[in-house]
Design a protein around this motif. Structure first.
Motif, PDB file in Angstrom:
ATOM      1  N   LEU A 133       0.852  -1.202   0.000  1.00  0.00           N
ATOM      2  CA  LEU A 133       0.000   0.000   0.000  1.00  0.00           C
ATOM      3  C   LEU A 133       0.882   1.245   0.000  1.00  0.00           C
ATOM      4  CD1 LEU A 133      -2.545  -1.176   2.688  1.00  0.00           C
ATOM      5  CD2 LEU A 133      -3.147  -0.551   0.347  1.00  0.00           C
ATOM      6  N   PRO A 134       0.390   2.357  -0.547  1.00  0.00           N
ATOM      7  CA  PRO A 134       1.150   3.607  -0.446  1.00  0.00           C
ATOM      8  C   PRO A 134       1.382   3.967   1.021  1.00  0.00           C
ATOM      9  CG  PRO A 134      -0.732   3.856  -1.925  1.00  0.00           C
ATOM     10  CD  PRO A 134      -0.891   2.545  -1.240  1.00  0.00           C
ATOM     11  N   THR A 135       2.463   4.649   1.284  1.00  0.00           N
ATOM     12  CA  THR A 135       2.754   5.059   2.670  1.00  0.00           C
ATOM     13  C   THR A 135       2.389   6.520   2.907  1.00  0.00           C
ATOM     14  OG1 THR A 135       5.016   5.578   2.003  1.00  0.00           O
ATOM     15  CG2 THR A 135       4.611   3.384   2.937  1.00  0.00           C
ATOM     16  N   THR A 136       1.941   7.211   1.835  1.00  0.00           N
ATOM     17  CA  THR A 136       1.544   8.623   1.985  1.00  0.00           C
ATOM     18  C   THR A 136       0.174   8.804   1.335  1.00  0.00           C
ATOM     19  OG1 THR A 136       2.516   9.326  -0.125  1.00  0.00           O
ATOM     20  CG2 THR A 136       3.943   9.411   1.822  1.00  0.00           C
ATOM     21  N   LEU A 137      -0.486   9.931   1.674  1.00  0.00           N
ATOM     22  CA  LEU A 137      -1.752  10.259   1.016  1.00  0.00           C
ATOM     23  C   LEU A 137      -1.482  10.490  -0.470  1.00  0.00           C
ATOM     24  CD1 LEU A 137      -3.346  12.762   3.579  1.00  0.00           C
ATOM     25  CD2 LEU A 137      -3.536  10.267   3.497  1.00  0.00           C
ATOM     26  N   THR A 138      -2.459  10.228  -1.305  1.00  0.00           N
ATOM     27  CA  THR A 138      -2.303  10.373  -2.757  1.00  0.00           C
ATOM     28  C   THR A 138      -2.744  11.771  -3.173  1.00  0.00           C
ATOM     29  OG1 THR A 138      -2.743   8.027  -3.037  1.00  0.00           O
ATOM     30  CG2 THR A 138      -2.954   9.426  -5.005  1.00  0.00           C
ATOM     31  N   PRO A 139      -1.870  12.555  -3.809  1.00  0.00           N
ATOM     32  CA  PRO A 139      -2.246  13.924  -4.196  1.00  0.00           C
ATOM     33  C   PRO A 139      -3.196  13.932  -5.391  1.00  0.00           C
ATOM     34  CG  PRO A 139      -0.050  13.396  -5.018  1.00  0.00           C
ATOM     35  CD  PRO A 139      -0.489  12.220  -4.206  1.00  0.00           C
ATOM     36  N   VAL A 140      -4.138  14.868  -5.392  1.00  0.00           N
ATOM     37  CA  VAL A 140      -4.995  15.115  -6.556  1.00  0.00           C
ATOM     38  C   VAL A 140      -4.697  16.539  -7.008  1.00  0.00           C
ATOM     39  CG1 VAL A 140      -7.348  15.261  -7.443  1.00  0.00           C
ATOM     40  CG2 VAL A 140      -6.768  13.561  -5.686  1.00  0.00           C
ATOM     41  N   TYR A 141      -4.158  16.669  -8.235  1.00  0.00           N
ATOM     42  CA  TYR A 141      -3.661  17.955  -8.711  1.00  0.00           C
ATOM     43  C   TYR A 141      -4.679  18.673  -9.599  1.00  0.00           C
ATOM     44  CZ  TYR A 141       0.925  16.294  -7.168  1.00  0.00           C
ATOM     45  OH  TYR A 141       1.963  15.836  -6.418  1.00  0.00           O
ATOM     46  N   PRO A 142      -4.675  20.017  -9.587  1.00  0.00           N
ATOM     47  CA  PRO A 142      -5.456  20.748 -10.590  1.00  0.00           C
ATOM     48  C   PRO A 142      -4.981  20.318 -11.972  1.00  0.00           C
ATOM     49  CG  PRO A 142      -4.543  22.247  -8.931  1.00  0.00           C
ATOM     50  CD  PRO A 142      -3.903  20.912  -8.703  1.00  0.00           C
ATOM     51  N   SER A 143      -5.921  20.014 -12.860  1.00  0.00           N
ATOM     52  CA  SER A 143      -5.521  19.447 -14.146  1.00  0.00           C
ATOM     53  C   SER A 143      -6.117  20.232 -15.300  1.00  0.00           C
ATOM     54  CB  SER A 143      -5.952  17.979 -14.212  1.00  0.00           C
ATOM     55  OG  SER A 143      -5.436  17.373 -15.373  1.00  0.00           O
ATOM     56  N   GLY A 144      -5.842  19.776 -16.509  1.00  0.00           N
ATOM     57  CA  GLY A 144      -6.362  20.398 -17.721  1.00  0.00           C
ATOM     58  C   GLY A 144      -6.766  19.320 -18.698  1.00  0.00           C
ATOM     59  N   GLU A 145      -7.288  19.743 -19.840  1.00  0.00           N
ATOM     60  CA  GLU A 145      -7.789  18.789 -20.829  1.00  0.00           C
ATOM     61  C   GLU A 145      -6.681  17.836 -21.283  1.00  0.00           C
ATOM     62  OE1 GLU A 145      -9.992  18.847 -25.191  1.00  0.00           O
ATOM     63  OE2 GLU A 145      -9.663  20.721 -24.111  1.00  0.00           O
ATOM     64  N   GLY A 146      -6.982  16.540 -21.215  1.00  0.00           N
ATOM     65  CA  GLY A 146      -6.034  15.536 -21.703  1.00  0.00           C
ATOM     66  C   GLY A 146      -4.897  15.223 -20.752  1.00  0.00           C
ATOM     67  N   LEU A 147      -4.951  15.770 -19.534  1.00  0.00           N
ATOM     68  CA  LEU A 147      -3.892  15.499 -18.549  1.00  0.00           C
ATOM     69  C   LEU A 147      -4.479  14.685 -17.400  1.00  0.00           C
ATOM     70  CD1 LEU A 147      -1.767  18.749 -18.103  1.00  0.00           C
ATOM     71  CD2 LEU A 147      -0.958  16.517 -18.853  1.00  0.00           C
ATOM     72  N   SER A 148      -4.184  13.414 -17.385  1.00  0.00           N
ATOM     73  CA  SER A 148      -4.689  12.567 -16.304  1.00  0.00           C
ATOM     74  C   SER A 148      -3.867  12.793 -15.040  1.00  0.00           C
ATOM     75  CB  SER A 148      -4.601  11.098 -16.710  1.00  0.00           C
ATOM     76  OG  SER A 148      -3.232  10.714 -16.793  1.00  0.00           O
ATOM     77  N   GLN A 149      -4.430  12.360 -13.904  1.00  0.00           N
ATOM     78  CA  GLN A 149      -3.688  12.453 -12.649  1.00  0.00           C
ATOM     79  C   GLN A 149      -2.406  11.623 -12.717  1.00  0.00           C
ATOM     80  OE1 GLN A 149      -4.207  14.327  -9.766  1.00  0.00           O
ATOM     81  NE2 GLN A 149      -5.601  15.384 -11.158  1.00  0.00           N
ATOM     82  N   THR A 150      -2.456  10.489 -13.421  1.00  0.00           N
ATOM     83  CA  THR A 150      -1.258   9.636 -13.532  1.00  0.00           C
ATOM     84  C   THR A 150      -0.128  10.389 -14.222  1.00  0.00           C
ATOM     85  OG1 THR A 150      -2.664   7.682 -13.655  1.00  0.00           O
ATOM     86  CG2 THR A 150      -0.387   7.426 -14.416  1.00  0.00           C
ATOM     87  N   ILE A 151      -0.444  11.064 -15.349  1.00  0.00           N
ATOM     88  CA  ILE A 151       0.581  11.823 -16.091  1.00  0.00           C
ATOM     89  C   ILE A 151       1.157  12.920 -15.200  1.00  0.00           C
ATOM     90  CG2 ILE A 151       0.928  13.454 -17.995  1.00  0.00           C
ATOM     91  CD1 ILE A 151      -1.076  11.761 -19.623  1.00  0.00           C
ATOM     92  N   LEU A 152       0.254  13.669 -14.520  1.00  0.00           N
ATOM     93  CA  LEU A 152       0.717  14.760 -13.654  1.00  0.00           C
ATOM     94  C   LEU A 152       1.594  14.230 -12.518  1.00  0.00           C
ATOM     95  CD1 LEU A 152      -2.346  17.167 -13.298  1.00  0.00           C
ATOM     96  CD2 LEU A 152      -0.034  17.829 -13.949  1.00  0.00           C
ATOM     97  N   ARG A 153       1.162  13.143 -11.899  1.00  0.00           N
ATOM     98  CA  ARG A 153       1.931  12.599 -10.769  1.00  0.00           C
ATOM     99  C   ARG A 153       3.325  12.158 -11.212  1.00  0.00           C
ATOM    100  NH1 ARG A 153      -3.335   9.317  -8.815  1.00  0.00           N
ATOM    101  NH2 ARG A 153      -4.328  11.011  -7.660  1.00  0.00           N
ATOM    102  N   ILE A 154       3.406  11.528 -12.386  1.00  0.00           N
ATOM    103  CA  ILE A 154       4.721  11.086 -12.886  1.00  0.00           C
ATOM    104  C   ILE A 154       5.600  12.296 -13.188  1.00  0.00           C
ATOM    105  CG2 ILE A 154       5.883   9.978 -14.844  1.00  0.00           C
ATOM    106  CD1 ILE A 154       3.457   8.009 -14.930  1.00  0.00           C
ATOM    107  N   ALA A 155       5.018  13.308 -13.868  1.00  0.00           N
ATOM    108  CA  ALA A 155       5.793  14.505 -14.241  1.00  0.00           C
ATOM    109  C   ALA A 155       6.304  15.222 -12.994  1.00  0.00           C
ATOM    110  CB  ALA A 155       4.935  15.449 -15.085  1.00  0.00           C
ATOM    111  N   ILE A 156       5.449  15.333 -11.984  1.00  0.00           N
ATOM    112  CA  ILE A 156       5.840  16.042 -10.755  1.00  0.00           C
ATOM    113  C   ILE A 156       6.860  15.218  -9.967  1.00  0.00           C
ATOM    114  CG2 ILE A 156       4.965  16.842  -8.510  1.00  0.00           C
ATOM    115  CD1 ILE A 156       2.385  17.698 -10.093  1.00  0.00           C
ATOM    116  N   ALA A 157       6.662  13.905  -9.909  1.00  0.00           N
ATOM    117  CA  ALA A 157       7.626  13.049  -9.197  1.00  0.00           C
ATOM    118  C   ALA A 157       9.008  13.140  -9.840  1.00  0.00           C
ATOM    119  CB  ALA A 157       7.136  11.605  -9.203  1.00  0.00           C
ATOM    120  N   ASN A 158       9.059  13.163 -11.182  1.00  0.00           N
ATOM    121  CA  ASN A 158      10.346  13.291 -11.882  1.00  0.00           C
ATOM    122  C   ASN A 158      10.987  14.648 -11.609  1.00  0.00           C
ATOM    123  OD1 ASN A 158      10.237  10.734 -12.988  1.00  0.00           O
ATOM    124  ND2 ASN A 158       9.183  11.407 -14.847  1.00  0.00           N
ATOM    125  N   ALA A 159      10.164  15.698 -11.582  1.00  0.00           N
ATOM    126  CA  ALA A 159      10.688  17.041 -11.297  1.00  0.00           C
ATOM    127  C   ALA A 159      11.255  17.108  -9.888  1.00  0.00           C
ATOM    128  CB  ALA A 159       9.585  18.088 -11.483  1.00  0.00           C
TER     129      ALA A 159
END
Length: 682
Positions: A133-159
């Motif tokens: 199981l995850p050890t932290t709460l799962t963030p939900v980010y403000p998004s835009g058209e065609g940007l899933s939470q998965t894409i945003l989470r990966i992009a932010i994690a890499n940054a």
């Protein structure tokens, strides 16, 4: 290494959200969180109807059903019970993905439905047995058209992995303010541990949020103060002469300046004497006498051998300034030019030649003043009334009229606003300006009494209008629309005009609105000013600038449709003489919560600063500031209502850092503003 077409598309979508760099992504903070750190049995979940839960089970059936409508129905079971996942919108591939025997972890709202215990459109993952199981709460980010939470989470994690996490604030400063370090604060906001206080994350009072908000406010204060320093590095003509014209003007005024006007005038005169450009905001409630102070500033520029220009957002307001100021200055030998879009070509050409030759010492007009064809010989002072109604580009265009070919030479600038800016807002968004406040009304003004009246009592209001007119007073009747609208069944100006003509045949009733030709509008306004019209039915074109001391009754139709600031401005058209004045706010019931608040505030106070403070509470800074903020990002994280204490701290720290620590200033601004710091406010 070449970028794949898919990665390029993702980059473009992120860029549309303003997420171009690692720091942009790291500062893209979650709007909320979901708790995926624990799984409960399906039996436990059945007792949580209406609540959210996360369960895990094996798919026992997966089929597309067609009654009552096409839907995908998937049953999962664990050792304790079973649960249905129901999808009204689904892809054909999901039937294969959720085949029998697949282990699924699902999270959503638990319901008791037609199929028994169910989740409709749950979030789910296909997992292997024993998946952690995850050890932290799962963030939900403000998004835009065609940007899933998965894409945003990966992009932010890499940054987050790539970012240089140096702290822009020295340890000593963090300690003195009891601030978290930047990296742990950001990591906590992106990945909060389950034990973190959820309310402090939601209301943004957690120490990690405090650090983010302080950093944002500090960057804004540093940017504005640097803009102020940059402005002072520019050249402006010193206008130190308070000579014959200024003295004669004060001598012929039929009234004494109030103490507040004298104080503000002294501040402006001192600024105009400097060789760097004044950038001062002159605030004052409706009727406080800003126009005469502006005219005295113009006489100082003229006494010093320069021209002055005054620009107002509407023709009615600009013309009101022209009439009043020209009546004061032309008898003293000053040529005042008038410029507006409605002038005939011949009149416009004549005005432009008077300005270009320098014969016109003062120019008053609308945005026509900033057109390319208008050339000044020596523009020393620019006055912008109701400045928040002009965009940055328009104010910049007027200021640049004074360059005379010298890029670093600009005229002095005085901005006026009858919408008082609450102190916190002024500290935050106007930190690059000097602010002068006329906080005193001229003597002899009687307070305006404000009443709210249900529109069913319209006949009583019409009787009151008739009585006021018969006693020699004049009346405004303001309506929100010009013609009938099906969407908003409001009393319109044209309909009200016809109704009052029929009800009050012995009175002269005028009509003025934004769609009238300028000449027609001018004709009606002149007749009202001369007292030939008893009742003026108008739209909000009379909101600012109209000054008829004999008008003592204001009726505002559908007052619930107006904002607080606009109601206060409209009310300020009466109470300008010595007669007792009344403002009647006609409303249509039932009133909504916000409308009830607004009308209550209007009844309780005529203090513009108190009304502005309440208006800020109701509307927030974005709407309040209007066009002045064109080109400037609003605060994303700090809230001026709850974070005033942080504004004070940020302002004081910014002052110290600019004086003592340029390295920290540079580093902090690069992180928070990057290239956006390049604009200078005008």
């Amino acid at each position: 290494m070449p970028v794949s077409p898919r990665a390029k598309k993702i980059e473009e979508k992120l860029a549309r959200l303003g997420l171009r760099s690692d720091i942009d992504l790291v500062l893209h903070l979650p709007s909320r969180y979901e708790d995926e750190t624990k799984v409960i049995s399906i039996l436990e979940a059945t007792h949580m109807a209406g609540g959210s839960a996360q369960v895990e089970g094996i798919v026992s059936s997966c089929e597309v059903q067609y009654r009552p409508r096409r839907q995908l129905v998937v049953t999962i079971a664990d050792a304790s019970s079973q649960l249905v996942m129901r999808f009204m919108n689904f892809y054909g591939s999901q039937t294969k993905q959720l085949a029998e025997g697949t282990r699924v972890r699902a999270r959503g709202e638990v319901r008791h439905g037609f199929f028994g215990t169910e989740m409709v459109h749950p979030a789910y993952k296909i997992i292997l047995e024993g998946a952690p199981l995850p050890t932290t709460l799962t963030p939900v980010y403000p998004s835009g058209e065609g940007l899933s939470q998965t894409i945003l989470r990966i992009a932010i994690a890499n940054a987050i992995k790539r970012l240089n996490w140096h702290d822009t604030l020295p340890q000593s400063l963090r300690d003195s303010l009891q601030l978290m370090a930047f990296e742990p604060a950001m990591r906590l906001l992106h990945y909060p541990p389950p034990e973190v206080s959820a309310p402090t994350l939601d209301d943004r009072s957690h120490p990690a949020w405090v650090r983010v908000k302080f950093d944002e406010l500090l960057a804004q204060q540093l940017s504005l103060k640097r803009a102020q320093v940059a402005r002072r590095a520019k050249c402006a003509a010193a206008l130190p002469v308070i000579g014959a014209l200024s003295d004669a003007f004060l001598h012929v005024l039929p009234f004494q300046l109030t103490c507040a006007q004298q104080r503000v005038l002294a501040e402006i005169r001192a600024d105009l004497s400097q060789a760097f450009p004044m950038q001062r905001l002159l605030q004052g409630d409706v009727g406080s006498g800003k126009t005469v102070v502006a005219a005295l500033a113009a006489t100082q520029a003229i006494d010093s051998g320069y021209q002055a220009a005054l620009m107002a957002p509407t023709e009615i307001l600009a013309e009101q300034h022209f009439r009043k100021i020209a009546s004061w200055l032309e008898p003293l030998g000053v040529k005042v030019a008038w410029l507006s879009g409605s002038l005939k070509k011949k009149e416009k050409t004549l005005a432009q030649s008077l300005i270009a030759s320098g014969e016109a010492r003062l120019v008053i007009g609308t945005h026509a003043v900033i057109q390319d064809a208008v050339q000044f010989t020596k523009l020393g002072l620019v006055i912008v009334d109701e400045q928040h109604r002009f965009g940055v580009g328009q104010r910049l265009a007027l200021r640049n009229k004074g360059n005379h070919g010298e890029a670093e030479s600009v005229p002095h600038q005085l901005m006026m606003s009858a919408t008082p800016i609450p102190r916190t807002l002024a500290m935050t968004y106007y930190a690059d300006l000097e602010v002068s406040v006329i906080d005193e009304l001229p003597p002899g003004r009687t307070p305006i009494v404000t009443r709210t009246v249900d529109q069913h009592r319209r006949d009583e209001v019409i009787s009151r209008v008739h009585a006021a007119a018969q006693s020699g007073r004049q009346v405004y009747w303001v309506c929100p629309l010009i013609e009938e609208s099906e969407a908003l069944q409001l009393q319109t100006a044209t309909e009200t005009h016809e109704t009052l003509l029929a009800a009050l045949p012995d009175l002269q009733i005028g009509l003025v609105h934004g769609r009238l030709k300028p000449a027609e509008k001018q004709c009606v306004m002149e007749a009202f000013i001369r007292g030939e019209i008893h009742v003026l039915v108008a739209t909000t074109v009379i909101e600012v600038g109209v000054d008829v001391p004999n008008a003592s009754l204001m009726v505002i139709e559908h007052a619930e449709r107006f904002g607080l600031s606009q109601l206060h401005q409209l009310r300020g058209r009466v109470g300008r003489g010595s007669a007792a004045s009344v403002c009647l706010l006609l409303y249509q019931s039932p009133l909504g919560y916000v409308a009830k608040q607004r009308l209550g505030i209007m009844r309780e106070t005529t203090d513009g600063f108190e009304i502005a403070r309440k208006d800020l509470e109701i509307r927030g800074p974005g709407e309040f500031l209007g066009a002045r903020q064109s080109g400037q990002a609003m605060l994303r994280f700090a809230d001026l209502d709850t974070d005033q204490w942080l504004v004070e701290k940020a302002r004081n720290i910014a002052h110290d850092l600019l004086r003592e620590d340029p390295t920290t200033v540079k580093s902090h601004l690069e992180r928070w503003l990057g290239e956006r710091e390049n604009f200078l406010k005008v």
